[in-house]
Design an enzyme around this catalytic site. Sequence first.
Site, PDB file in Angstrom:
ATOM      1  N   HIS A  23       0.846  -1.178  -0.036  1.00  0.00           N
ATOM      2  CA  HIS A  23      -0.027  -0.103   0.016  1.00  0.00           C
ATOM      3  C   HIS A  23       0.888   1.390  -0.108  1.00  0.00           C
ATOM      4  O   HIS A  23       1.985   1.126   0.426  1.00  0.00           O
ATOM      5  CB  HIS A  23      -0.945   0.121   1.313  1.00  0.00           C
ATOM      6  CG  HIS A  23      -1.851   0.849   1.443  1.00  0.00           C
ATOM      7  ND1 HIS A  23      -1.686   2.268   1.726  1.00  0.00           N
ATOM      8  CD2 HIS A  23      -3.299   0.887   1.354  1.00  0.00           C
ATOM      9  CE1 HIS A  23      -2.870   2.935   1.893  1.00  0.00           C
ATOM     10  NE2 HIS A  23      -3.893   2.076   1.403  1.00  0.00           N
ATOM     11  N   ASP A  52       2.977  -4.603   8.152  1.00  0.00           N
ATOM     12  CA  ASP A  52       1.889  -3.780   7.719  1.00  0.00           C
ATOM     13  C   ASP A  52       0.454  -4.817   7.986  1.00  0.00           C
ATOM     14  O   ASP A  52       0.297  -5.527   7.167  1.00  0.00           O
ATOM     15  CB  ASP A  52       1.631  -3.178   6.398  1.00  0.00           C
ATOM     16  CG  ASP A  52       0.463  -2.436   6.187  1.00  0.00           C
ATOM     17  OD1 ASP A  52      -0.592  -2.688   6.993  1.00  0.00           O
ATOM     18  OD2 ASP A  52       0.229  -1.954   5.173  1.00  0.00           O
ATOM     19  N   GLN A  87      -4.842  -4.982   7.045  1.00  0.00           N
ATOM     20  CA  GLN A  87      -5.746  -5.984   6.535  1.00  0.00           C
ATOM     21  C   GLN A  87      -6.110  -7.204   6.956  1.00  0.00           C
ATOM     22  O   GLN A  87      -6.858  -8.226   6.682  1.00  0.00           O
ATOM     23  CB  GLN A  87      -5.301  -6.162   4.931  1.00  0.00           C
ATOM     24  CG  GLN A  87      -5.641  -4.939   4.034  1.00  0.00           C
ATOM     25  CD  GLN A  87      -6.967  -4.291   3.802  1.00  0.00           C
ATOM     26  OE1 GLN A  87      -7.802  -5.101   3.947  1.00  0.00           O
ATOM     27  NE2 GLN A  87      -7.120  -3.188   3.583  1.00  0.00           N
ATOM     28  N   LYS A 109     -10.448  -0.783  10.276  1.00  0.00           N
ATOM     29  CA  LYS A 109     -10.657  -1.870   9.137  1.00  0.00           C
ATOM     30  C   LYS A 109     -10.875  -3.128  10.411  1.00  0.00           C
ATOM     31  O   LYS A 109     -10.960  -4.272   9.632  1.00  0.00           O
ATOM     32  CB  LYS A 109      -9.089  -2.095   8.613  1.00  0.00           C
ATOM     33  CG  LYS A 109      -8.918  -1.077   7.584  1.00  0.00           C
ATOM     34  CD  LYS A 109      -8.017  -1.387   6.588  1.00  0.00           C
ATOM     35  CE  LYS A 109      -7.322  -0.041   5.976  1.00  0.00           C
ATOM     36  NZ  LYS A 109      -8.265   0.333   4.992  1.00  0.00           N
ATOM     37  N   CYS A 120      -5.004   2.552  -3.596  1.00  0.00           N
ATOM     38  CA  CYS A 120      -3.831   3.088  -2.934  1.00  0.00           C
ATOM     39  C   CYS A 120      -2.507   2.252  -3.274  1.00  0.00           C
ATOM     40  O   CYS A 120      -1.849   2.012  -2.134  1.00  0.00           O
ATOM     41  CB  CYS A 120      -3.787   3.622  -1.616  1.00  0.00           C
ATOM     42  SG  CYS A 120      -4.907   4.794  -1.073  1.00  0.00           S
TER      43      CYS A 120
END
Lengths: 150, 429
Positions: free
Chosen positions: B145, B222, B225, B248, B386
Amino acid sequence: MSEFRELYQEVILDHGKNPRNFREALAGEHTAFGHNPLCGDKLEVHVEMNNGVIENVAFNGEGCAISTASASMMTQTLKGKTLEEAETMFRSFHNLITGNGDTETELGGLGKLAVFSGVREFPVRVKCATLAWHTFKAALDRSEEPASTE
Amino acid sequence: MYQGEPTLKQADQSGPRGCNTAAALAGGRIREQFPILAITVHGKPLIYMDSAATTQKPQRVIDAVTRHFTHRCSNVHRGVHKLSQLATESYESARETVRRGIGAAESQEIIFTRGTTEAINLVAQTYGRQRFAPGDEVLITAMEHHSNIVPWQMLRDEKKIVLKVVPINDRGEIDLNDYEALLTDRTRMVAVALISNALGTVNPVKEMVKLAHARNIPVLVDGAQAVGHDVVDVQDLDCDFFALSGHKMYAPSGIGALYGRADLLNEMPPYQGGGDMIATVTFDKTVYNGIPHRFEAGTPNIVGAIGMAAAFDFLQETCFEAITAHEHDLLQYATEQVSAVPGVRLIGTARKKAAVLSFMLEGAHPHDVGTILDLDGIAVRAGHHCAQPVMDRFGVPATVRASFAVYNLRSDIDELVQGLHKVREVFCK
């Protein structure tokens, strides 16, 4: 069914699928690059002027049906117009699709471009419809900066 | 005494007994907990399949936010009055809930941030700026991302470091051999998404950490998600940093967290200056506070942290076993059904995938697909997500992305397929 037909009129679908004046720049034309950073639509508009009159205008690139059809129909409409006439049309067109101004007056001067009136119900798509016009202006200004809808 | 007693107590009590099963989720009872799912859009019932952008919020989270403002609103770590104590308790108990939610060893290793983006920027601007020298390398992947690309590029321009990228194959997977070959004696950081937001790929992060650690290279994950869709255990992953976003995982936006190993955090300089991050201040000298407060300058997003804790409680109560099984079923069903629509090309077909389905429909631009679906009340994402380098890799300007969460049903996917047929009638005659 009818709701999206108001936006995606047959003329728009046709120009979206078979854009007119869709080609690379020719030698001597002013070209500008336009980009809608929100959605990634990219196009180039090429303009040839002759004594203050738009002799030729064409474009190429990729985008959604709305931005492609808008670019295609813009090139047809602007050919033979003076810069002042082009400015006035862009203002009317912008008013039409953002729902500003007096719709009847705007429609009067826009001819075929009136098919884009459905865009006013879809604020997020206004930038799609105006990308080609912003880029056209940038081409006239011979701007080095890419035109943007932002 | 107060209605806003710590919610984790309630969650512990309901524990495994209150657990859902995948079948229960498939039946849709859980949808009752999400008030927004009852609204209509363009006169049609909302069908929300954009959870990779943000998830909807369960009543429990909404209530926790309301309860805080109704009963406990005050600043934290300041003041001797009762409300301030209660707000501080709620805020610090939220930190403990986040710690437990991602399996960290100590709650001081949890720093509240605005989200994943700020968490990554924090590491780049403190750890990276302090330690990286010209020629040092940061290794990311081709599916990151923008939030895991741009902070490193900014540092590259400032510190003259080198940004290297692990390529992806046509399925949207990285190859561990390619990855290992890019680890050099100049690599100072590996930064990788656990799950790709644009493709749904689940990366082999545990193996990547192992290979990096064998060369003493720290790893930032990261996790935006991942949290909320599967069990996350930062100690099991053995990563050094882990970034997550509340919105999220069923919590409000504007809150997230950075997990960092205490020994690393202790060595890192502050991120921003201000209140709360100091021990003493004179005009000559400021002594910084310890971790995690050193990294939380100014009044934090107190209610956001409380909302995020409520979201972790919601997840615990819902049960990851059920969530992962249900979302896996949705992904499989969507993959089958959407692939069967003529002209569909899936973007991202990794063997290990989360419930994200990115695709193109031949003859129709993703934005036009998105608009026509929207008129049927179907919310999907259309755009570059993104992740412009991912779009370039697959030679597409944008994709349509349907992404699923606990509240989705197979029937949502049937509606999506119907909508795609409608798009075809308009654009693909």
